[in-house]
Scaffold this motif. Structure first.
Motif, PDB file in Angstrom:
ATOM      1  N   VAL A 197       0.847  -1.196   0.000  1.00  0.00           N
ATOM      2  CA  VAL A 197       0.000   0.000   0.000  1.00  0.00           C
ATOM      3  C   VAL A 197       0.875   1.236   0.000  1.00  0.00           C
ATOM      4  O   VAL A 197       1.835   1.330   0.794  1.00  0.00           O
ATOM      5  CB  VAL A 197      -0.949   0.012   1.221  1.00  0.00           C
ATOM      6  N   ASP A 198       0.576   2.148  -0.893  1.00  0.00           N
ATOM      7  CA  ASP A 198       1.201   3.469  -0.920  1.00  0.00           C
ATOM      8  C   ASP A 198       0.157   4.506  -0.501  1.00  0.00           C
ATOM      9  O   ASP A 198      -0.982   4.472  -0.971  1.00  0.00           O
ATOM     10  CB  ASP A 198       1.727   3.802  -2.316  1.00  0.00           C
ATOM     11  N   GLY A 199       0.547   5.436   0.379  1.00  0.00           N
ATOM     12  CA  GLY A 199      -0.381   6.469   0.817  1.00  0.00           C
ATOM     13  C   GLY A 199      -0.802   6.277   2.269  1.00  0.00           C
ATOM     14  O   GLY A 199      -0.275   5.431   3.001  1.00  0.00           O
ATOM     15  N   ASP A 200      -1.753   7.089   2.682  1.00  0.00           N
ATOM     16  CA  ASP A 200      -2.232   7.091   4.063  1.00  0.00           C
ATOM     17  C   ASP A 200      -3.469   6.208   4.181  1.00  0.00           C
ATOM     18  O   ASP A 200      -4.511   6.507   3.600  1.00  0.00           O
ATOM     19  CB  ASP A 200      -2.560   8.519   4.505  1.00  0.00           C
ATOM     20  N   SER A 201      -3.355   5.117   4.929  1.00  0.00           N
ATOM     21  CA  SER A 201      -4.489   4.221   5.139  1.00  0.00           C
ATOM     22  C   SER A 201      -4.828   4.061   6.607  1.00  0.00           C
ATOM     23  O   SER A 201      -5.494   3.108   7.001  1.00  0.00           O
ATOM     24  CB  SER A 201      -4.195   2.845   4.529  1.00  0.00           C
ATOM     25  N   THR A 212     -14.049   2.475  -2.694  1.00  0.00           N
ATOM     26  CA  THR A 212     -14.094   3.430  -1.582  1.00  0.00           C
ATOM     27  C   THR A 212     -14.773   2.775  -0.390  1.00  0.00           C
ATOM     28  O   THR A 212     -15.872   2.217  -0.525  1.00  0.00           O
ATOM     29  CB  THR A 212     -14.846   4.710  -1.976  1.00  0.00           C
ATOM     30  N   VAL A 213     -14.108   2.856   0.775  1.00  0.00           N
ATOM     31  CA  VAL A 213     -14.577   2.209   1.995  1.00  0.00           C
ATOM     32  C   VAL A 213     -14.614   3.242   3.114  1.00  0.00           C
ATOM     33  O   VAL A 213     -13.698   4.070   3.242  1.00  0.00           O
ATOM     34  CB  VAL A 213     -13.671   1.036   2.410  1.00  0.00           C
ATOM     35  N   ALA A 214     -15.676   3.223   3.913  1.00  0.00           N
ATOM     36  CA  ALA A 214     -15.796   4.074   5.102  1.00  0.00           C
ATOM     37  C   ALA A 214     -15.668   3.196   6.337  1.00  0.00           C
ATOM     38  O   ALA A 214     -16.403   2.229   6.507  1.00  0.00           O
ATOM     39  CB  ALA A 214     -17.126   4.812   5.112  1.00  0.00           C
ATOM     40  N   GLY A 232     -13.561   8.137  18.326  1.00  0.00           N
ATOM     41  CA  GLY A 232     -12.401   8.527  17.548  1.00  0.00           C
ATOM     42  C   GLY A 232     -12.786   9.011  16.178  1.00  0.00           C
ATOM     43  O   GLY A 232     -13.679   9.839  16.024  1.00  0.00           O
ATOM     44  N   MET A 233     -12.119   8.500  15.160  1.00  0.00           N
ATOM     45  CA  MET A 233     -12.272   9.020  13.820  1.00  0.00           C
ATOM     46  C   MET A 233     -13.075   8.072  12.936  1.00  0.00           C
ATOM     47  O   MET A 233     -12.983   6.855  13.063  1.00  0.00           O
ATOM     48  CB  MET A 233     -10.896   9.226  13.179  1.00  0.00           C
ATOM     49  N   THR A 234     -13.853   8.651  12.043  1.00  0.00           N
ATOM     50  CA  THR A 234     -14.467   7.900  10.955  1.00  0.00           C
ATOM     51  C   THR A 234     -13.784   8.348   9.673  1.00  0.00           C
ATOM     52  O   THR A 234     -13.715   9.547   9.390  1.00  0.00           O
ATOM     53  CB  THR A 234     -15.978   8.165  10.876  1.00  0.00           C
ATOM     54  N   SER A 235     -13.280   7.402   8.908  1.00  0.00           N
ATOM     55  CA  SER A 235     -12.447   7.718   7.758  1.00  0.00           C
ATOM     56  C   SER A 235     -13.008   7.074   6.502  1.00  0.00           C
ATOM     57  O   SER A 235     -13.507   5.939   6.544  1.00  0.00           O
ATOM     58  CB  SER A 235     -11.009   7.224   7.977  1.00  0.00           C
ATOM     59  N   ALA A 236     -12.915   7.812   5.395  1.00  0.00           N
ATOM     60  CA  ALA A 236     -13.272   7.296   4.072  1.00  0.00           C
ATOM     61  C   ALA A 236     -11.996   7.205   3.250  1.00  0.00           C
ATOM     62  O   ALA A 236     -11.293   8.213   3.067  1.00  0.00           O
ATOM     63  CB  ALA A 236     -14.298   8.185   3.390  1.00  0.00           C
ATOM     64  N   ILE A 237     -11.674   6.011   2.752  1.00  0.00           N
ATOM     65  CA  ILE A 237     -10.419   5.755   2.044  1.00  0.00           C
ATOM     66  C   ILE A 237     -10.742   5.166   0.680  1.00  0.00           C
ATOM     67  O   ILE A 237     -11.574   4.260   0.559  1.00  0.00           O
ATOM     68  CB  ILE A 237      -9.513   4.806   2.847  1.00  0.00           C
ATOM     69  N   ARG A 238     -10.082   5.690  -0.331  1.00  0.00           N
ATOM     70  CA  ARG A 238     -10.246   5.181  -1.703  1.00  0.00           C
ATOM     71  C   ARG A 238      -9.005   4.373  -2.083  1.00  0.00           C
ATOM     72  O   ARG A 238      -7.871   4.831  -1.891  1.00  0.00           O
ATOM     73  CB  ARG A 238     -10.443   6.328  -2.677  1.00  0.00           C
ATOM     74  N   PHE A 239      -9.239   3.185  -2.655  1.00  0.00           N
ATOM     75  CA  PHE A 239      -8.161   2.309  -3.118  1.00  0.00           C
ATOM     76  C   PHE A 239      -8.227   2.207  -4.631  1.00  0.00           C
ATOM     77  O   PHE A 239      -9.308   2.024  -5.215  1.00  0.00           O
ATOM     78  CB  PHE A 239      -8.287   0.916  -2.497  1.00  0.00           C
TER      79      PHE A 239
END
Length: 775
Positions: A67-71, A101-103, A109-116
């Motif tokens: 994986v490259d990037g912030d996950s 895209t996954v939420a 804490g945090m809720t995050s949406a990440i695109r792969f």
């Protein structure tokens, strides 16, 4: 399938260890790259991140991918890990052949949406689209800090010398607030602008208001604030930059605690203290968590409110529950080092067994308590309220002989009988509020003295159903219950006429006909003497005289004003009750160069007379969930009361609309001079006095305010529900501030043109004078 728990563990190879996959945090995109892609939440120590797995042929096995990037999913673990701060769900938002895209949601804490998506190198590229702090949806309290003077942050791995430098920088920043230091900085800036080649750049910055200049202006004018927010439900503290609208830092608290509190400032500390002792310029705070159990304890953390750095923390056992927290600050300006057990902010805990303890329990903290006990001749008074027994107990803190522990001696006791009435709300005056004048100048130039009692407590109670049924009068005759008669009528049927709402000290409200039994009571109690200063009652039952439980009675206390709202079942509207407290009046000829009335220079809760109370009740066509009031630097601007309404709006009303002295008849000339308005039973909702404008602010439970460095501006924060609303309001308009749309460029051109024209005219005049002399 089959109700199992898929992907509980992924077994690695010899070079790669096994990975724990969090339960229920797995999603599948079957159309990704034709074979499919699985994304799961993986926990590595205290960190949680998203990991993609390519589905192999046969769709029975998966292989992890680089994986490259912030996950990262839950990046913040400041304050310790939280059992409720882990990831619990993963939701598939988008599924395409080349993107997914996954939420990821968490219970805290945090809720995050990440695109792969696949990258050119063959690895998986992760892009974090957005993050949301879930704790912001359940804020219970807020503290404003000034962003102007931030201290230098020190990393946890830095040495003790770096910590010493941080303390020095903090004390230096506080010294720079002094008047002489500010004048010196202004002179240095002027010298640099004239002789340092910065004159043209200065003129350009004046003509064009850039974003950088707006940011500098916001800091210089005190608009840049940091709101330290506490979410008791989420066991979390979050710092919010009110200008940039982003989260600066967050901190976990004890997940098993019964309640949490943030302690900041002192009992009699001004919020605008230039030395930073407990005001908005002082950013050292204390978070207290009460852990109830077989061996109850209090966990505390001392932290920096601007940067989130934790200075110290510990846990102390307690034997009984805590009924009151008293914030204390030292009046000394001497710097000190942050050790592992100390804190500038101190809290005195009052326990239910009439004992006290100090947090943090250090020699310096005990010295601050001792300073508070002996600083005033009367000592340090505290109080406790037990809603179950209805006891309001006033106590004084005294030090035991030949010991460093403290005793509590009861001074006064007031009991709200729980069999007759139930306490539903308690409110206190706004700590550190700045007041412009201790009196009100009337239209005939006489003075109406304000009753200013810093120990005032407003207690709202509701009659119990059993007691209300005893008080309720019959349909054809008036009730003979003595308690009801004492509230609804006076002792005598013949009374002298007085101003509406006026009453002598200790006397009940004026004699008015009342056929409805009172069901809601508002009591003004002195927390030092324990005496009830004044008590008003309202009948808010429905047309069938059925008592419905009231759970929300918002109250705000400002100067000598008490404003509260409740829903009246009989009229099907919100009633707004207003009480103003006064000491008396001074005639316009009462103060001259040769005579002055006798006035006590000091106030005593034990000896001073009770206040004269003026009261009014208004109607509002909207339900109200929270109340607030604006605050300004010197208290010169007019006050505006803020209402959070049931239709998700935040509205404001000038204090003149709520004045109980509004006359019923036509205005006299003196009343017009004073600015009074004729009484109207319904309060207006003015569209241009709606700070929220077209925005919907849902389920507001509290409204806090802070002053800016300019007198005309006040900063308002509404919170408590899923929305947080921040706005800058001008109660008396912007009389000391240029608007953002002011044409600075035209002003610069006009000023430069006038200077050029003046120079040309001077030269022409000089030539003319020389020519006239020679002729």
């Amino acid at each position: 399938d089959g109700g199992g728990e898929p992907f509980r563990r992924v077994y690695g190879s010899e070079k790669k260890g096994d990975e724990e996959i969090m339960h229920s945090a797995v999603v599948l995109c079957p159309t990704f790259e034709s074979s499919g892609l699985v994304v799961a939440a993986v926990q590595d120590g205290s960190d949680v991140f998203a990991m993609p797995y390519a589905v192999n042929e046969g769709q029975t096995t998966c292989s992890s991918m680089a994986v490259d990037g912030d996950s990262s999913i839950v990046p913040s673990t400041r304050g310790g890990s939280s059992s409720t701060g882990s990831n619990d769900r993963a939701h598939l938002l988008e599924c395409f052949p080349h993107t997914m895209t996954v939420a990821f949601t968490t219970t805290c804490g945090m809720t995050s949406a990440i695109r792969f998506e696949t990258s050119s190198s063959g690895s998986m590229k992760a892009t974090k689209l957005w993050t949301s702090e879930e704790a912001l949806g359940s804020i219970s309290s807020a503290v404003f800090l000034d962003e102007t003077h931030a201290m230098a942050m020190v990393a946890p791995s830095d040495s003790q010398e770096a910590a010493i430098n941080a303390d020095y920088e903090e004390e230096k920043a506080l010294r720079d607030l002094q008047f002489s230091s500010r004048i010196q900085m202004q002179l240095n800036s002027l010298r640099e602008g004239i002789f340092g080649g910065g004159l043209l750049s200065s003129l350009k910055s004046i003509a064009i208001m850039s974003d950088e200049k707006k940011a500098e202006r916001d800091i210089a004018f005190g608009f840049a604030k940091v709101a330290v927010l506490l979410s008791e439900n989420m066991h979390r503290v979050v710092a919010l930059d009110t200008m940039k609208r982003n989260v600066i830092w967050s901190m976990n608290l004890h997940a098993g605690a019964s309640w949490h509190k943030i302690v900041h400032g002192g009992q009699f500390v001004s919020l605008n203290d230039p030395h930073g002792n407990g005001g908005v310029n002082d950013h050292e705070m204390l978070a207290i968590s009460y852990v109830e159990g077989a061996s109850s304890s209090v966990e505390w953390k001392c932290f920096d409110g601007l940067g989130g750095k934790i200075f110290s923390g510990d846990s102390s056992p307690v034997k009984t529950s805590i009924s009151q927290i008293v914030p204390l600050r030292t009046s000394s300006h001497q710097p000190h080092l942050h050790d592992s057990s100390g804190c500038r902010q101190v809290a005195l805990l009052v326990h239910s067994d009439n004992t006290v303890s100090v947090i943090p329990n250090t020699a310096r903290s005990r010295a601050i308590v001792q300073e508070a006990v002996t600083a005033r001749n009367n000592g340090l008074f505290v109080h406790s309220i037990d809603k179950h027994t209805g006891e309001f107990r006033s106590q004084i803190v005294s030090m035991k002989a030949a010991s460093d522990s403290y005793d509590l001696v009861t001074v006064g006791l007031t009991v709200f009988d729980p069999s007759q009435e139930k306490i539903i709300n308690v409110s206190y005056p706004r700590r550190g509020e700045v007041m412009q004048s201790p009196s009100t100048v009337l239209g005939d130039e006489s003075l109406l003295l304000k009753y200013l009692n810093p120990h005032l407590v407003v207690v709202v109670t509701q009659a119990t159903p059993s007691f209300f049924s005893e008080m309720k009068p019959d349909a054809d005759e008036e009730s003979t219950n003595g308690f009801y008669n004492s509230l609804s009528t006076g002792a005598s049927t013949q009374q002298m006429r007085k101003p509406l709402g006026a009453a002598k000290p200790g006397e009940g409200p004026p004699n008015v006909a009342n056929t409805a039994a009172p069901s809601l009571f508002v009591s003004l109690v002195d927390s030092v003497s324990g005496q009830i200063l004044h008590r008003v009652s309202h009948s808010h039952v429905d047309s069938a005289n059925e008592l419905l439980e009231t759970t929300n009675v918002p109250i705000v206390v400002s100067e000598n004003w008490v404003v509260y709202t409740f829903f009246n079942q009989r009229t099907r509207r919100t009633d707004v009750g207003v009480l103003t407290l006064h000491e008396g009046m001074i005639d316009k000829n009462g103060i001259t160069a040769f005579s002055a009335p006798e006035q006590e220079l000091t106030f005593s809760s034990l000896e001073s007379a009770k206040p004269i109370v003026l009261s009014r009740t208004f109607g509002l066509p909207k339900a109200v969930s929270a109340l607030g009031v604006t605050s300004t630097k010197a208290g010169i601007s007019s006050k505006q009361f803020m209402f959070a309404t049931g239709n998700d709006q935040v509205i404001s009303l000038d204090r003149r609309f709520l004045d109980p002295r509004r006359p019923n008849g036509d205005l006299k000339e003196s009343e017009k001079v004073e600015g009074l308005m004729k009484y109207a039973p319904m309060l207006p909702i003015i569209p241009f006095l709606t700070p929220s404008h077209v925005h919907e602010v849902s389920s507001v439970k509290s409204i806090a305010s802070a002053s800016a460095h300019v007198e005309s501006q006040s900063l308002v924060l509404a919170f408590g529900g899923p929305d947080i609303f921040f706005s800058r309001v001008s109660p008396s308009k912007g009389f000391d501030l240029l608007p953002d749309d002011f044409n600075r460029g035209l002003l610069t051109v006009v000023v430069v043109g006038l200077l050029v024209a003046l120079n040309v005219i001077q030269r022409m005049n000089k030539k003319k004078m020389v020519a006239s002399f020679w002729s």
